[in-house]
Design a protein around this motif. Sequence first.
Motif, mmCIF file in Angstrom:
data_model
loop_
_atom_site.group_PDB
_atom_site.id
_atom_site.type_symbol
_atom_site.label_atom_id
_atom_site.label_comp_id
_atom_site.label_asym_id
_atom_site.label_seq_id
_atom_site.Cartn_x
_atom_site.Cartn_y
_atom_site.Cartn_z
ATOM 1 N N UNK A 145 -69.323 -26.313 44.168
ATOM 2 C CA UNK A 145 -68.793 -25.538 45.502
ATOM 3 C C UNK A 145 -67.385 -25.267 45.241
ATOM 4 N N UNK A 146 -67.144 -23.683 45.357
ATOM 5 C CA UNK A 146 -65.719 -23.298 45.116
ATOM 6 C C UNK A 146 -65.293 -22.477 46.502
ATOM 7 N N UNK A 147 -64.089 -22.615 46.804
ATOM 8 C CA UNK A 147 -63.830 -21.940 47.698
ATOM 9 C C UNK A 147 -62.453 -21.191 47.183
ATOM 10 N N UNK A 148 -62.501 -19.955 47.349
ATOM 11 C CA UNK A 148 -61.331 -19.114 46.854
ATOM 12 C C UNK A 148 -60.678 -18.213 47.940
ATOM 13 N N UNK A 149 -59.247 -18.301 48.070
ATOM 14 C CA UNK A 149 -58.609 -17.409 49.216
ATOM 15 C C UNK A 149 -57.687 -16.574 48.191
ATOM 16 N N UNK A 150 -57.668 -15.218 48.704
ATOM 17 C CA UNK A 150 -56.653 -14.307 48.212
ATOM 18 C C UNK A 150 -56.969 -14.183 46.703
ATOM 19 N N UNK A 151 -57.996 -14.416 46.078
ATOM 20 C CA UNK A 151 -58.223 -14.283 44.817
ATOM 21 C C UNK A 151 -58.022 -15.746 43.941
ATOM 22 N N UNK A 152 -57.613 -16.702 44.570
ATOM 23 C CA UNK A 152 -57.222 -17.995 43.996
ATOM 24 C C UNK A 152 -58.079 -19.043 44.343
ATOM 25 N N UNK A 153 -58.817 -19.818 43.280
ATOM 26 C CA UNK A 153 -59.610 -21.143 43.597
ATOM 27 C C UNK A 153 -58.780 -22.020 44.159
ATOM 28 N N UNK A 154 -59.013 -22.391 45.494
ATOM 29 C CA UNK A 154 -58.166 -23.607 46.140
ATOM 30 C C UNK A 154 -59.187 -24.747 46.186
ATOM 31 N N UNK A 155 -60.278 -24.697 46.024
ATOM 32 C CA UNK A 155 -61.160 -25.745 45.996
ATOM 33 C C UNK A 155 -62.122 -25.683 45.061
ATOM 34 N N UNK A 156 -62.453 -26.739 44.299
ATOM 35 C CA UNK A 156 -63.398 -26.646 43.250
ATOM 36 C C UNK A 156 -63.869 -28.043 43.112
ATOM 37 N N UNK A 157 -65.446 -28.275 43.364
ATOM 38 C CA UNK A 157 -66.088 -29.551 42.938
ATOM 39 C C UNK A 157 -67.401 -29.326 42.355
ATOM 40 N N UNK A 158 -67.693 -30.002 41.570
ATOM 41 C CA UNK A 158 -69.039 -30.339 40.874
ATOM 42 C C UNK A 158 -69.684 -31.363 41.212
ATOM 43 N N UNK A 159 -71.082 -31.514 41.161
ATOM 44 C CA UNK A 159 -71.730 -32.705 41.423
ATOM 45 C C UNK A 159 -73.160 -32.644 40.550
#
Length: 362
Positions: A55-69
Amino acid sequence: MRLKSPAIRHMIRCLIPLLAVYAVAAAPAVQASNSTMGELVNMIGDGSYKGVTSLLVVKDGKIVEEYYFADGGPQVLNDIGAMTATLTGLAVGAAIYQGALENEGERVFQFFGDRAPHANMAPAKRAITVKDLLTMSSALACDDAGTDGASQKAAMRAHESATEYVLGLPVQQGYSRDADGLGAFHYCSAGAFLLGQTLERATGRSLDDFISAAIFRPLAIGEHDWQRAPSGEEDAGEGLRLTSRDLVKLAEFARADGLWNGRRILPKGWIASSVKPKRQVDDGISYGYLWWLRDFTSTTTSKKYPAYYMADAAGSRVIVVPGLKLVTVITMGDGAATAMPEQAADMVERYILPAYERGAVH
């Protein structure tokens, strides 16, 4: 014990957040009480959302949340399934920009004259254009959602020449074009495969070579892996593996209208045209040039956010909300159950959009 080595201290500082991310899958079950990213991570970790590997969330081209499961990770090549087709649509734009294709109105079968005569040839089949394949509205009798969809895909992959198999498909009974010049929507991965082979003929390069040169290298997308038919063709419909971070790059590339680091790779306006509804799929869902289109609704404010996205039947999604400059990448593991294909939409609507609205994603 005090660690005196700066190098060791630096290594530990780097490892701690990484280990925390991988530990998420083993986190104790937590009952979500409000729409925060932490709640979402726990919901994935306790199995409320099944099969998620990243799960990755990107705002304005910047990864702000990054999780792996589970088996996910930054270097893992995810089977992106049918999301491959969207990349093929980007490659069509690149071929037009380079002059290998004149436009999306070019007829497909003109590129395969050396393989003529084709089985089941008919005027409607001879008239199939690149645009027909981009919009999943061609005359080919092919429907992945139909009763013969799975067996047809299996037959294509088992054939000694997958290209020959697709070129020989019959025409849909009663096929006709509407006032927009297109047929009815029917998702056909064989059509996307044929589009990839058309690109090979138009560019004079293998699909992998062309996409690597035109898109992957400019975007610094390195390791990837194509599924190939027994006869060696790359499957442009659902045959690629990429990392989650590279999926972010493709989404940002689209959001920038085919520009990357100031270099134009796609024709100006190609993305705007690609994400304009061309066919109606279902209530609330339409289709562009190999992009899915729909609104996502925040469960806290009921506000609707128009988006375009890449999708796979197993549930993987790459969702672009242009009005918020927001990108979400959700991948599923190999063999993930297809019983919850819309759980990505649920995650976006219940957690990610509300988190953005509350300022938690910035």
